[in-house]
Write an enzyme that holds these catalytic residues in place. Structure first.
Site, PDB file in Angstrom:
ATOM      1  CD1 TRP A  51       0.894  -0.587   2.969  1.00 49.95           C
ATOM      2  CD2 TRP A  51      -0.593   0.926   3.664  1.00 49.95           C
ATOM      3  NE1 TRP A  51       1.235  -0.238   4.260  1.00 49.95           N
ATOM      4  CE2 TRP A  51       0.345   0.686   4.713  1.00 49.95           C
ATOM      5  CE3 TRP A  51      -1.611   1.850   3.885  1.00 49.95           C
ATOM      6  CZ2 TRP A  51       0.282   1.336   5.950  1.00 49.95           C
ATOM      7  CZ3 TRP A  51      -1.670   2.496   5.111  1.00 49.95           C
ATOM      8  CH2 TRP A  51      -0.732   2.238   6.117  1.00 49.95           C
ATOM      9  CG  ASP A  52       4.872   0.865   1.568  1.00 45.43           C
ATOM     10  OD1 ASP A  52       3.971   0.150   2.033  1.00 45.43           O
ATOM     11  OD2 ASP A  52       6.011   0.913   2.055  1.00 45.43           O
ATOM     12  CD  GLU A 179       2.641  -3.906   9.696  1.00 41.50           C
ATOM     13  OE1 GLU A 179       3.816  -3.736  10.061  1.00 41.50           O
ATOM     14  OE2 GLU A 179       2.312  -4.166   8.528  1.00 41.50           O
ATOM     15  CE  LYS A 287       6.081  -1.996  12.450  1.00 40.26           C
ATOM     16  NZ  LYS A 287       5.862  -2.658  11.188  1.00 40.26           N
ATOM     17  CD  GLN A 288       2.984   1.110  10.123  1.00 42.10           C
ATOM     18  OE1 GLN A 288       3.638   0.111  10.406  1.00 42.10           O
ATOM     19  NE2 GLN A 288       2.750   1.489   8.881  1.00 42.10           N
TER      20      GLN A 288
HETATM   21  O1  IFM Z   1       3.801  -1.387   4.177  1.00 39.08           O
HETATM   22  C1  IFM Z   1       4.722  -1.295   5.210  1.00 39.08           C
HETATM   23  C2  IFM Z   1       4.017  -1.560   6.524  1.00 39.08           C
HETATM   24  O2  IFM Z   1       2.999  -0.636   6.761  1.00 39.08           O
HETATM   25  C3  IFM Z   1       5.016  -1.523   7.658  1.00 39.08           C
HETATM   26  N1  IFM Z   1       6.095  -2.468   7.429  1.00 39.08           N
HETATM   27  C4  IFM Z   1       6.783  -2.273   6.178  1.00 39.08           C
HETATM   28  C5  IFM Z   1       5.836  -2.276   4.983  1.00 39.08           C
HETATM   29  C6  IFM Z   1       6.617  -1.962   3.701  1.00 39.08           C
HETATM   30  O3  IFM Z   1       7.146  -0.665   3.743  1.00 39.08           O
END
Ligand code: IFM
Length: 430
Positions: A51-52, A179, A287-288
């Site tokens: 999804w990046d 995550e 996490k993010q």
């Molecule tokens: O898509 C990301 C995910 O959100 C977090 N871990 C790494 C992936 C790839 O950049």
């Protein structure tokens, strides 16, 4: 493509580097490939696409090189058959885009938790398709696969939600962008992005009925199916704390173990190097960006007060263990005018790879999502660019040292120039 910043030479140079990397890591004129999470700089994640590309990088191309954006979106349309096969394999209907996809459109994720439960990727792809079609008005793309992708993804969601006997529907066994939340239910980010996906699918189906009735028929669309989508849209649950009324991440985040994030992390290196992934799943840490990320993508769905409360609830708990996180926080803070936080997060994001902020650039390559999100922070955050009623609008919040910010962008076939100083904001076709 150039962005000019007066007053901060260092930021100017870093941003140029950032833009350069976004350009050279994209095969602008090739729709058979997308952009890997590390671009062409490393084999991390086997070079796969996430999804990046759709949520973090695509807007850069959309506003600076719409043909490149079209090819990135065309890649998603080209791999719709594989997304349909993936949905069928996961016992669903319609199309489910894989979490970690290779150039042939198939799922490459080997972990059952992330690969199976991070279903939000399908809504993220739909979001990007909708953004592309809205900002370009590319009718040909709409008729030759764009609308179909929105419709097939809506069909997937109908099959993915579970009817709750006491009312509404639940998104069970899911994981949002954060995550570390374990496997959960009703992740807010996913549920609202799905609602957006359904809205776009309903709109696309209605448009097809008049623009291309043969396609409407070929896709087997009926008024009843549209009513099902509308029902699903209003039946999706959006978790809130019943006492404070604040938005929740999902149905279970509030049940996690409280921990002081500073005990898990001191510098900027990801904490999963020291604390195992399994343990992190049970702590009340982020996490993010998750809820905050959602608020940048669907800002009109939240009031200023809700955004402020979400920042207070989630920002202190965030470990920024993904390289996607600093820039999303910068974007959120810039968009809401929280300038001290915006500048602090922006500088982490802007120099993330140049200064190896998280200690993983040398080992893993460049972080293309961070590059794209940093660009979005400047354009949608500091310049405050948005599109309202078919026209670009600005609401700038410039960092303290910036005297002037200027750039050009494409919108619906026209080029625009933006010039923002402390005293004046101008935007004109040029
Ligand atoms: O898509 C990301 C995910 O959100 C977090 N871990 C790494 C992936 C790839 O950049």
């Amino acid at each position: 493509v150039e962005i000019t910043i007066d007053g901060d030479d260092s930021a100017q140079t870093a941003l140029r580097y950032n833009i350069f990397q976004l350009i050279i890591n994209c095969a602008q004129r090739d729709d058979t490939v997308s952009i890997g999470a590390r671009g062409l700089t490393h084999t991390r994640y086997k070079g796969c696409y996430f999804w990046d590309t759709d949520l973090f990088m695509m807007p850069f191309y959309l506003l600076t090189d719409p043909d490149a954006a079209r090819n990135l979106m065309q890649f998603r349309v080209n791999t719709l058959p594989q997304a349909k096969a993936h949905a069928a394999k996961m016992n669903g209907s319609g199309a489910r885009y894989p979490w970690m996809v290779s150039y042939d459109g198939t799922e490459q994720c080997e972990t059952w938790d992330i690969g199976c439960s991070e279903v939000h990727v399908t809504a993220d792809v739909a979001y990007a398709l909708g953004q592309y079609m809205d900002l370009t008005q590319d009718k040909e793309f709409f008729l030759q696969g764009g609308a179909e992708a929105l419709i097939e993804t809506a069909r997937f969601w109908v099959s993915r939600y579970s009817v709750d006997p006491v009312g509404g529907v639940n998104l069970l066994f899911c994981k949002g962008p954060d995550e570390y939340c374990g496997i959960t239910n009703n992740n807010l980010f996913t549920n609202m992005m799905v609602q957006h996906n359904l809205d776009m699918a309903i709109h696309a189906a209605q448009a097809l009925k008049t623009m291309d009735p043969a396609q409407y028929q070929r896709l087997g669309l009926t008024e009843e199916e549209l009513l099902d989508w509308k029902w699903l849209r209003v039946s999706i649950k959006l978790p809130k704390d019943p006492n404070t009324g604040h938005w929740r991440t999902d149905d279970t985040f509030h049940l996690l173990e409280s921990v002081d994030p500073r005990t898990l992390k001191q510098g900027d290196e990801a904490s999963y190097h020291k604390t195992c992934f399994d343990r992190l799943q049970r702590y009340k840490v982020v996490k993010q960006a998750d809820v905050l990320l959602l608020m940048t993508r669907l800002p009109e769905r939240f009031s200023q007060e809700e955004k402020r409360a979400a920042w207070e609830d989630f920002e202190p708990l965030c470990l920024h263990d993904s390289t996607l996180s600093f820039a999303s926080h910068a974007f959120f803070a810039a968009q809401t005018g929280a300038m001290a936080a915006a500048e602090q997060y922006f500088s982490k994001a802007l120099y993330l790879d140049l200064f190896d902020v998280m200690g993983n650039t040398g080992k893993e390559g460049l972080h293309l999502a961070c590059l794209g999100e940093t660009w979005q922070t400047v354009v949608f955050g500091f310049a405050g660019l948005r599109f309202e009623n078919g026209a670009p609008v600005l609401n700038p919040h410039l960092p303290t040292r910036w005297n002037r910010l200027s750039f050009r962008f494409c919108f619906r076939g026209c080029s625009y120039t933006v010039k923002i100083t402390r005293d004046e904001t101008t935007i004109f076709p040029a």
